[in-house]
Motif scaffolding. Sequence first.
Motif, PDB file in Angstrom:
ATOM      1  N   ALA A 180       0.856  -1.183   0.000  1.00  0.00           N
ATOM      2  CA  ALA A 180       0.000   0.000   0.000  1.00  0.00           C
ATOM      3  C   ALA A 180       0.894   1.236   0.000  1.00  0.00           C
ATOM      4  O   ALA A 180       1.735   1.398   0.888  1.00  0.00           O
ATOM      5  N   GLY A 181       0.735   2.083  -1.021  1.00  0.00           N
ATOM      6  CA  GLY A 181       1.538   3.302  -1.046  1.00  0.00           C
ATOM      7  C   GLY A 181       1.675   3.891  -2.430  1.00  0.00           C
ATOM      8  O   GLY A 181       1.072   3.407  -3.411  1.00  0.00           O
ATOM      9  N   SER A 182       2.487   4.942  -2.512  1.00  0.00           N
ATOM     10  CA  SER A 182       2.735   5.613  -3.787  1.00  0.00           C
ATOM     11  C   SER A 182       3.750   4.825  -4.614  1.00  0.00           C
ATOM     12  O   SER A 182       4.279   3.803  -4.154  1.00  0.00           O
ATOM     13  N   TYR A 183       4.002   5.298  -5.834  1.00  0.00           N
ATOM     14  CA  TYR A 183       4.925   4.620  -6.750  1.00  0.00           C
ATOM     15  C   TYR A 183       4.531   3.151  -6.944  1.00  0.00           C
ATOM     16  O   TYR A 183       5.363   2.261  -7.011  1.00  0.00           O
ATOM     17  N   GLY A 184       3.237   2.943  -7.018  1.00  0.00           N
ATOM     18  CA  GLY A 184       2.732   1.592  -7.260  1.00  0.00           C
ATOM     19  C   GLY A 184       2.987   0.657  -6.101  1.00  0.00           C
ATOM     20  O   GLY A 184       2.971  -0.567  -6.276  1.00  0.00           O
ATOM     21  N   ALA A 185       3.234   1.245  -4.910  1.00  0.00           N
ATOM     22  CA  ALA A 185       3.527   0.447  -3.710  1.00  0.00           C
ATOM     23  C   ALA A 185       4.699  -0.499  -3.969  1.00  0.00           C
ATOM     24  O   ALA A 185       4.733  -1.628  -3.473  1.00  0.00           O
ATOM     25  N   GLY A 186       5.644  -0.021  -4.784  1.00  0.00           N
ATOM     26  CA  GLY A 186       6.833  -0.810  -5.080  1.00  0.00           C
ATOM     27  C   GLY A 186       6.846  -1.412  -6.464  1.00  0.00           C
ATOM     28  O   GLY A 186       7.867  -1.975  -6.893  1.00  0.00           O
ATOM     29  N   ASP A 187       5.726  -1.292  -7.198  1.00  0.00           N
ATOM     30  CA  ASP A 187       5.656  -1.868  -8.551  1.00  0.00           C
ATOM     31  C   ASP A 187       5.991  -0.856  -9.641  1.00  0.00           C
ATOM     32  O   ASP A 187       5.943  -1.187 -10.824  1.00  0.00           O
ATOM     33  N   GLY A 188       6.331   0.378  -9.276  1.00  0.00           N
ATOM     34  CA  GLY A 188       6.709   1.375 -10.275  1.00  0.00           C
ATOM     35  C   GLY A 188       5.776   2.574 -10.267  1.00  0.00           C
ATOM     36  O   GLY A 188       4.585   2.451  -9.950  1.00  0.00           O
ATOM     37  N   PRO A 189       6.287   3.749 -10.615  1.00  0.00           N
ATOM     38  CA  PRO A 189       5.517   4.995 -10.576  1.00  0.00           C
ATOM     39  C   PRO A 189       4.342   5.037 -11.546  1.00  0.00           C
ATOM     40  O   PRO A 189       3.422   5.842 -11.373  1.00  0.00           O
ATOM     41  N   ALA A 190       4.356   4.199 -12.562  1.00  0.00           N
ATOM     42  CA  ALA A 190       3.255   4.208 -13.541  1.00  0.00           C
ATOM     43  C   ALA A 190       1.915   3.891 -12.891  1.00  0.00           C
ATOM     44  O   ALA A 190       0.861   4.336 -13.362  1.00  0.00           O
ATOM     45  N   TYR A 191       1.933   3.134 -11.800  1.00  0.00           N
ATOM     46  CA  TYR A 191       0.685   2.743 -11.134  1.00  0.00           C
ATOM     47  C   TYR A 191       0.133   3.822 -10.199  1.00  0.00           C
ATOM     48  O   TYR A 191      -0.994   3.730  -9.740  1.00  0.00           O
ATOM     49  N   GLY A 192       0.968   4.836  -9.885  1.00  0.00           N
ATOM     50  CA  GLY A 192       0.507   5.853  -8.946  1.00  0.00           C
ATOM     51  C   GLY A 192       0.305   5.244  -7.559  1.00  0.00           C
ATOM     52  O   GLY A 192       1.042   4.353  -7.136  1.00  0.00           O
ATOM     53  N   ASN A 193      -0.707   5.696  -6.855  1.00  0.00           N
ATOM     54  CA  ASN A 193      -1.040   5.129  -5.539  1.00  0.00           C
ATOM     55  C   ASN A 193      -1.724   3.779  -5.739  1.00  0.00           C
ATOM     56  O   ASN A 193      -2.713   3.684  -6.477  1.00  0.00           O
ATOM     57  N   ALA A 194      -1.179   2.754  -5.077  1.00  0.00           N
ATOM     58  CA  ALA A 194      -1.699   1.401  -5.332  1.00  0.00           C
ATOM     59  C   ALA A 194      -1.780   0.567  -4.054  1.00  0.00           C
ATOM     60  O   ALA A 194      -1.113   0.853  -3.056  1.00  0.00           O
TER      61      ALA A 194
END
Length: 230
Positions: free
Chosen positions: A142-156
């Motif tokens: 849970a968090g920004s930058y895709g929660a660790g999956d990359g900035p393309a996902y935004g908050n995830a």
Amino acid sequence: MSQRKLSRLARPSVLRTRAGVLAAGLGVSLAAGTGAAFAATGGDAPAAPAASTAAVQHQAAVQAKTASKAVAKAGDAKAKESKAAANAKTAASWIDPVVKYTLSASFGRGGNMWAAKHSGQDFAVPIGTAVHSVHGGTVVKAGSYGAGDGPAYGNAIVIKHANGTYSQYAHLSKIKVFVGQYVKTGQLIGLSGNTGNSTGPHLHFEIRTTPNYGSAVNPVNFLRSVGVKV
């Protein structure tokens, strides 16, 4: 001895004999009367049936009370069973991540908007739309930058479910859960947005076999396989 003298001597004997007979008769009468009185007043012998009746009534009352408790216990057991069945049904259910939506970009779609093919299903909704957990599970990301999956996902957010499946929710405007939290089916976990690599407000939704990017499967097909009409 003269005849007169013998007669006098004989009278007391006769009188005594008569007295004995009368006394015997009186004794019999008294005995009979006593027995009748005993029978009329009800002594120990007649009391036995009364005591037996009381015992039967007490036993019947005890049995009735026991039966009543058994019925109540059975009713409680049935209620608990129904509640357990309802909880099991809820725990087993899956739902859509948002209530009102329009399906937009689908899974596997290609184009210059993605570095590879589209890894999820987009649900077009206004910013601030309530996003719900599609199934009960534990938040693992849970968090920004895709929660660790990359900035393309935004908050995830990524949630792990009991069957080893993971669900992912991206481009959120608000995150309402934290890592390690258990969420129920349908629980509010965030609000939709337009963060990250997004051309308009929507929810990007994935079903994964691991918590990480690159393990996604077709989410629409999966949801339909578990009874959700997408």
